[in-house]
Scaffold this active site. Structure first.
Site, short mmCIF file in Angstrom:
data_model
loop_
_atom_site.label_atom_id
_atom_site.label_comp_id
_atom_site.label_asym_id
_atom_site.label_seq_id
_atom_site.Cartn_x
_atom_site.Cartn_y
_atom_site.Cartn_z
N SER A 108 0.82 -1.21 0.00
CA SER A 108 0.00 0.00 0.00
C SER A 108 0.86 1.26 0.00
CB SER A 108 -0.90 0.00 1.25
OG SER A 108 -1.43 1.29 1.47
N TYR A 131 -1.51 5.98 -4.69
CA TYR A 131 -2.52 7.02 -4.60
C TYR A 131 -1.94 8.27 -5.22
CZ TYR A 131 -5.79 4.67 -1.47
OH TYR A 131 -6.73 3.82 -0.95
N THR A 157 -5.00 2.99 -7.74
CA THR A 157 -6.32 2.90 -7.09
C THR A 157 -7.16 4.09 -7.54
OG1 THR A 157 -5.41 1.69 -5.25
CG2 THR A 157 -7.51 2.77 -4.87
N LYS A 229 -7.23 -0.31 -10.39
CA LYS A 229 -8.01 -0.92 -9.29
C LYS A 229 -9.25 -0.09 -8.97
CE LYS A 229 -7.37 -2.55 -4.49
NZ LYS A 229 -7.86 -1.59 -3.51
N HIS A 249 -13.05 -1.60 -2.99
CA HIS A 249 -12.19 -1.13 -1.90
C HIS A 249 -12.65 -1.72 -0.57
CE1 HIS A 249 -9.19 2.28 -1.24
NE2 HIS A 249 -9.37 1.83 -0.02
C1 LIG Z 1 -7.71 -1.56 6.51
C2 LIG Z 1 -7.74 -1.45 5.01
C3 LIG Z 1 -6.84 -0.61 4.38
C4 LIG Z 1 -6.86 -0.51 3.00
N1 LIG Z 1 -5.93 0.27 2.40
C5 LIG Z 1 -5.90 0.33 1.05
C6 LIG Z 1 -4.90 1.08 0.41
O1 LIG Z 1 -4.03 1.66 1.04
N2 LIG Z 1 -4.93 1.10 -0.95
C7 LIG Z 1 -5.87 0.45 -1.70
O2 LIG Z 1 -5.87 0.51 -2.92
N3 LIG Z 1 -6.82 -0.29 -1.10
C8 LIG Z 1 -6.85 -0.37 0.24
N4 LIG Z 1 -7.78 -1.16 0.85
C9 LIG Z 1 -8.69 -1.97 0.02
C10 LIG Z 1 -8.07 -3.34 -0.29
O3 LIG Z 1 -7.01 -3.23 -1.20
C11 LIG Z 1 -9.07 -4.32 -0.89
O4 LIG Z 1 -9.69 -3.71 -2.01
C12 LIG Z 1 -10.15 -4.79 0.08
O5 LIG Z 1 -9.66 -4.87 1.40
C13 LIG Z 1 -10.67 -6.16 -0.33
O6 LIG Z 1 -11.72 -6.55 0.48
P1 LIG Z 1 -11.57 -7.55 1.73
O7 LIG Z 1 -11.00 -6.76 2.84
O8 LIG Z 1 -12.99 -7.96 1.98
O9 LIG Z 1 -10.70 -8.71 1.30
C14 LIG Z 1 -7.80 -1.26 2.23
C15 LIG Z 1 -8.68 -2.12 2.88
C16 LIG Z 1 -8.66 -2.23 4.26
C17 LIG Z 1 -9.61 -3.20 4.92
C1 LIG Z 2 -5.85 5.90 2.47
C2 LIG Z 2 -5.06 4.64 2.72
C3 LIG Z 2 -3.78 4.86 3.46
C4 LIG Z 2 -5.83 3.54 3.35
C5 LIG Z 2 -7.07 3.12 2.64
O1 LIG Z 2 -7.17 3.10 1.44
C6 LIG Z 2 -8.18 2.65 3.42
O2 LIG Z 2 -8.17 2.82 4.65
O3 LIG Z 2 -9.15 2.14 2.83
#
Ligand SMILES: Cc1cc2nc3c(=O)[nH]c(=O)nc-3n(C[C@H](O)[C@H](O)[C@H](O)COP(=O)(O)O)c2cc1C
Ligand SMILES: CC(C)CC(=O)C(=O)O
Length: 361
Positions: A108, A131, A157, A229, A249
């Site tokens: 990330s 990002y 993303t 994404k 997401h």
């Molecule tokens: C705590 C958390 C932080 C996330 N941070 C990012 C991120 O920094 N960048 C991003 O593209 N997606 C982020 N996501 C989305 C994940 O890449 C992904 O799309 C999603 O978690 C998939 O669903 P799941 O948690 O049900 O497996 C985040 C998701 C969670 C739960």
């Molecule tokens: C903004 C990011 C650092 C984290 C993220 O994408 C999220 O928390 O869903």
């Protein structure tokens, strides 16, 4: 509960016990009413199998290839922020677990460990998630560092021009850690006006003007293949990129967006084989992995379960989560009569749409 979980969901219970409420809620939560959060999981439960019998399944091979890189099974690590909230070793532990399972981790943009720390943690193929900040030089510099540290692809993303409204974080007044990656580039101080500092920082930084023309801008900055994404509709299929990731997401952005699995087939049909389609959102079982592959995904990515494994048991926990999903996938393939990933077809699943269509005939 016995402290050695037997399935991925049980790691969530352990993570909840292990973490301060503010951090657990950040990981577990979704946007607003959390309708999509529930749907991401429940939509999988409405898909059933059409298993085939009397096929020799004594040898199952789950290997597959993503952008030319071989992985042991079509289960990758999704980009998720702030792993040090879950465990002191943060993304370094996650990276080692992913490497031990011979799969790809997407790091990330919001990682707590630096790009360099993760790159030097172990030998592995890794992708970098980007990002785009209003301060574009910050995004450009982090991407350049990822590229020079051997990351093999960039995941743009595109579903976060602004941060979704996560009410638990507002209630908990979620704070943000100092980012080692941003040192010397940007201060993470934010004026939350009494709510979530994280939300305030995101609105100070995320560039809401990001648009389709910026794909060309990104291409001008990197030689790496680009994965887009956040695609949820056929209209947003852009073949100018190297892969597409169907994702909402993890239901943290637009509430009442469709469950990712419910729109996978629409996107796959629009892509028509031009580029690989990856998938994430709600994958908790090997049966879910199989369903996504049957509907056309080349691989799935796992978000929360990886963090829960990390919070509960560090690197070992992440490894167990990935192994459990692989073991369950192997059994699901056997019981559906599929020896290799290529044997998994659309005919092996029955979706809600299929059921409706059969009623109408
Ligand atoms: C705590 C958390 C932080 C996330 N941070 C990012 C991120 O920094 N960048 C991003 O593209 N997606 C982020 N996501 C989305 C994940 O890449 C992904 O799309 C999603 O978690 C998939 O669903 P799941 O948690 O049900 O497996 C985040 C998701 C969670 C739960
Ligand atoms: C903004 C990011 C650092 C984290 C993220 O994408 C999220 O928390 O869903």
């Amino acid at each position: 509960m016995d402290s050695e979980p037997v399935n991925v969901r049980e790691f969530q219970t352990l993570a909840k016990e292990a973490l301060p409420k503010m951090h657990y809620d950040y990981y577990a939560g979704g946007a607003e009413d959390e309708h999509t959060l529930k749907e991401n999981v429940e939509a999988f439960q409405r898909i059933t199998f059409r298993p085939r019998i009397l096929i020799d399944v004594s040898n199952i091979n789950m290997e597959t290839t993503i952008l030319g890189y071989k992985i042991s099974a079509p289960v990758m690590v999704a980009p998720t922020g702030f792993h040090m909230y879950a465990h002191p070793e943060g993304e370094v532990a996650t990276a080692r677990a992913a490497a031990a399972c011979n799969t790809i981790m997407v790091l990330s943009f919001g990682s707590s460990c630096t790009i360099e720390e993760v790159a030097s943690s172990c030998e592995a193929v890794r992708f970098y998630q980007l990002y785009v900040y209003k301060q574009r030089y910050v995004s450009a510099q982090l991407l350049a560092r990822a590229e020079s540290n051997g990351f093999k692809a960039v995941v743009l993303t595109a579903d976060t021009p602004k941060l979704g409204r996560r009410e638990a974080d507002i209630r908990n007044k979620l704070t943000i850690p100092q980012s080692k990656n941003l040192e010397g580039l940007l201060s993470v101080e934010a004026d939350s006006k009494g709510g979530s500092d994280f939300g305030a920082f995101a609105s100070q930084t995320l560039d809401p003007s990001l648009n389709w023309k910026d794909i060309a801008w990104l291409k001008s900055m990197t030689k790496l293949p680009i994965l887009l994404k956040g695609v949820l509709t056929a209209e947003d299929v852009e073949v100018g990129v190297d892969a597409i990731i169907v994702s909402n997401h993890g239901a943290r952005q637009l509430d009442y967006a469709p469950a990712s699995i419910s729109v996978l087939e629409e996107v796959v049909q629009a892509v028509a084989g031009a580029v690989p389609v990856l998938f994430d959102g709600g994958v908790r079982r090997g049966t879910d992995v199989f369903k996504a592959l049957a509907l056309g995904a080349q691989a799935v990515m796992i978000g929360r379960p990886v963090i829960y494994g990390l919070a509960a048991k560090g690197e070992y926990g992440v490894k167990r989560v990935l192994e459990m999903l692989k073991d369950e996938l192997e059994l699901t393939m056997s019981l559906n009569g599929c020896c290799t990933i290529k044997h998994i077809t659309r005919n092996h699943v029955r979706t809600e749409g299929d059921k409706l269509r059969s009623l109408m005939c």
